[in-house]
Design a protein around this motif. Structure first.
Motif, PDB file in Angstrom:
ATOM      1  N   MET A 183     -15.012   0.771 -30.257  1.00  0.00           N
ATOM      2  CA  MET A 183     -15.139   2.089 -29.647  1.00  0.00           C
ATOM      3  C   MET A 183     -13.873   2.385 -28.822  1.00  0.00           C
ATOM      4  N   GLU A 184     -13.421   3.610 -28.924  1.00  0.00           N
ATOM      5  CA  GLU A 184     -12.245   4.013 -28.167  1.00  0.00           C
ATOM      6  C   GLU A 184     -12.630   4.219 -26.699  1.00  0.00           C
ATOM      7  N   ASN A 185     -11.654   4.043 -25.837  1.00  0.00           N
ATOM      8  CA  ASN A 185     -11.943   4.245 -24.427  1.00  0.00           C
ATOM      9  C   ASN A 185     -11.364   5.573 -23.953  1.00  0.00           C
ATOM     10  N   LEU A 186     -11.698   5.921 -22.740  1.00  0.00           N
ATOM     11  CA  LEU A 186     -11.296   7.197 -22.160  1.00  0.00           C
ATOM     12  C   LEU A 186      -9.777   7.355 -22.158  1.00  0.00           C
ATOM     13  N   GLU A 187      -9.067   6.288 -21.847  1.00  0.00           N
ATOM     14  CA  GLU A 187      -7.605   6.359 -21.793  1.00  0.00           C
ATOM     15  C   GLU A 187      -7.023   6.694 -23.171  1.00  0.00           C
ATOM     16  N   GLN A 188      -7.596   6.156 -24.217  1.00  0.00           N
ATOM     17  CA  GLN A 188      -7.126   6.466 -25.572  1.00  0.00           C
ATOM     18  C   GLN A 188      -7.370   7.937 -25.911  1.00  0.00           C
ATOM     19  N   TYR A 189      -8.519   8.452 -25.509  1.00  0.00           N
ATOM     20  CA  TYR A 189      -8.812   9.874 -25.724  1.00  0.00           C
ATOM     21  C   TYR A 189      -7.798  10.743 -24.981  1.00  0.00           C
ATOM     22  N   ARG A 190      -7.492  10.355 -23.758  1.00  0.00           N
ATOM     23  CA  ARG A 190      -6.538  11.122 -22.950  1.00  0.00           C
ATOM     24  C   ARG A 190      -5.138  11.070 -23.555  1.00  0.00           C
ATOM     25  N   GLU A 191      -4.754   9.942 -24.089  1.00  0.00           N
ATOM     26  CA  GLU A 191      -3.451   9.829 -24.750  1.00  0.00           C
ATOM     27  C   GLU A 191      -3.396  10.734 -25.976  1.00  0.00           C
ATOM     28  N   GLU A 192      -4.493  10.776 -26.704  1.00  0.00           N
ATOM     29  CA  GLU A 192      -4.560  11.659 -27.874  1.00  0.00           C
ATOM     30  C   GLU A 192      -4.452  13.128 -27.450  1.00  0.00           C
ATOM     31  N   ILE A 193      -5.145  13.491 -26.387  1.00  0.00           N
ATOM     32  CA  ILE A 193      -5.062  14.859 -25.868  1.00  0.00           C
ATOM     33  C   ILE A 193      -3.644  15.166 -25.403  1.00  0.00           C
ATOM     34  N   ASP A 194      -2.995  14.223 -24.740  1.00  0.00           N
ATOM     35  CA  ASP A 194      -1.615  14.431 -24.297  1.00  0.00           C
ATOM     36  C   ASP A 194      -0.689  14.693 -25.476  1.00  0.00           C
ATOM     37  N   GLU A 195      -0.861  13.963 -26.555  1.00  0.00           N
ATOM     38  CA  GLU A 195      -0.030  14.166 -27.752  1.00  0.00           C
ATOM     39  C   GLU A 195      -0.312  15.534 -28.375  1.00  0.00           C
ATOM     40  N   ILE A 196      -1.563  15.911 -28.432  1.00  0.00           N
ATOM     41  CA  ILE A 196      -1.924  17.235 -28.956  1.00  0.00           C
ATOM     42  C   ILE A 196      -1.327  18.321 -28.067  1.00  0.00           C
ATOM     43  N   ASP A 197      -1.446  18.159 -26.754  1.00  0.00           N
ATOM     44  CA  ASP A 197      -0.887  19.139 -25.819  1.00  0.00           C
ATOM     45  C   ASP A 197       0.622  19.277 -25.996  1.00  0.00           C
ATOM     46  N   LYS A 198       1.303  18.173 -26.213  1.00  0.00           N
ATOM     47  CA  LYS A 198       2.750  18.211 -26.430  1.00  0.00           C
ATOM     48  C   LYS A 198       3.074  19.087 -27.638  1.00  0.00           C
ATOM     49  N   ARG A 199       2.333  18.908 -28.708  1.00  0.00           N
ATOM     50  CA  ARG A 199       2.565  19.710 -29.917  1.00  0.00           C
ATOM     51  C   ARG A 199       2.193  21.166 -29.684  1.00  0.00           C
ATOM     52  N   LEU A 200       1.125  21.404 -28.918  1.00  0.00           N
ATOM     53  CA  LEU A 200       0.730  22.772 -28.604  1.00  0.00           C
ATOM     54  C   LEU A 200       1.817  23.498 -27.818  1.00  0.00           C
ATOM     55  N   VAL A 201       2.429  22.811 -26.880  1.00  0.00           N
ATOM     56  CA  VAL A 201       3.498  23.423 -26.085  1.00  0.00           C
ATOM     57  C   VAL A 201       4.666  23.799 -26.993  1.00  0.00           C
ATOM     58  N   GLU A 202       5.027  22.911 -27.892  1.00  0.00           N
ATOM     59  CA  GLU A 202       6.115  23.203 -28.828  1.00  0.00           C
ATOM     60  C   GLU A 202       5.782  24.428 -29.684  1.00  0.00           C
ATOM     61  N   LEU A 203       4.566  24.484 -30.187  1.00  0.00           N
ATOM     62  CA  LEU A 203       4.145  25.613 -31.026  1.00  0.00           C
ATOM     63  C   LEU A 203       4.028  26.900 -30.209  1.00  0.00           C
ATOM     64  N   PHE A 204       3.539  26.784 -28.984  1.00  0.00           N
ATOM     65  CA  PHE A 204       3.435  27.953 -28.112  1.00  0.00           C
ATOM     66  C   PHE A 204       4.815  28.545 -27.863  1.00  0.00           C
ATOM     67  N   GLU A 205       5.756  27.687 -27.531  1.00  0.00           N
ATOM     68  CA  GLU A 205       7.113  28.166 -27.266  1.00  0.00           C
ATOM     69  C   GLU A 205       7.707  28.828 -28.509  1.00  0.00           C
ATOM     70  N   ARG A 206       7.516  28.223 -29.644  1.00  0.00           N
ATOM     71  CA  ARG A 206       8.000  28.807 -30.906  1.00  0.00           C
ATOM     72  C   ARG A 206       7.355  30.156 -31.166  1.00  0.00           C
ATOM     73  N   ARG A 207       6.057  30.249 -30.917  1.00  0.00           N
ATOM     74  CA  ARG A 207       5.351  31.514 -31.128  1.00  0.00           C
ATOM     75  C   ARG A 207       5.877  32.594 -30.193  1.00  0.00           C
ATOM     76  N   MET A 208       6.050  32.245 -28.924  1.00  0.00           N
ATOM     77  CA  MET A 208       6.502  33.237 -27.952  1.00  0.00           C
ATOM     78  C   MET A 208       7.932  33.693 -28.243  1.00  0.00           C
ATOM     79  N   GLU A 209       8.778  32.794 -28.714  1.00  0.00           N
ATOM     80  CA  GLU A 209      10.137  33.197 -29.107  1.00  0.00           C
ATOM     81  C   GLU A 209      10.084  34.195 -30.258  1.00  0.00           C
ATOM     82  N   THR A 210       9.165  33.986 -31.181  1.00  0.00           N
ATOM     83  CA  THR A 210       9.002  34.919 -32.294  1.00  0.00           C
ATOM     84  C   THR A 210       8.418  36.232 -31.812  1.00  0.00           C
ATOM     85  N   VAL A 211       7.513  36.172 -30.843  1.00  0.00           N
ATOM     86  CA  VAL A 211       6.934  37.376 -30.241  1.00  0.00           C
ATOM     87  C   VAL A 211       8.041  38.253 -29.653  1.00  0.00           C
ATOM     88  N   LEU A 212       9.032  37.637 -29.026  1.00  0.00           N
ATOM     89  CA  LEU A 212      10.145  38.406 -28.467  1.00  0.00           C
ATOM     90  C   LEU A 212      10.942  39.108 -29.568  1.00  0.00           C
TER      91      LEU A 212
END
Length: 89
Positions: free
Chosen positions: A1-30
């Motif tokens: 079973m995965e532990n809480l820290e592993q879940y948080r690391e996974e969320i951190d990696e997802i958040d990192k990718r979301l930030v990259e995609l958000f920035e790309r989207r907003m640049e295109t919005v401009l």
């Protein structure tokens, strides 16, 4: 079973990718905002917003997230319009 820290690391990696995609989207919005400014087009395009929401809802594998995804895209598009307003006005 995965532990809480592993879940948080996974969320951190997802958040990192979301930030990259958000920035790309907003640049295109401009770029869209600049096009609208040059062509005297309004910022708001309700038909387009509805299409974006519906198209992305159909991409959901887990339909239980439908309301949350709709809210996410509404908020994202509101942020996008605010950025466009900065360059149009």
């Amino acid at each position: 079973m995965e532990n809480l820290e592993q879940y948080r690391e996974e969320i951190d990696e997802i958040d990192k990718r979301l930030v990259e995609l958000f920035e790309r989207r907003m640049e295109t919005v401009l770029k869209v905002g600049a096009y609208k400014r040059e062509n005297n087009l309004p910022i708001l395009d309700e038909d387009r917003e509805n299409i974006v929401i519906e198209k992305n809802i159909t991409r959901l594998k887990n339909k239980a997230f439908k309301d949350a995804l709709e809210s996410f895209f509404i908020h994202l598009m509101n942020l996008s319009k605010k950025e466009q307003e900065k360059i149009i006005k």
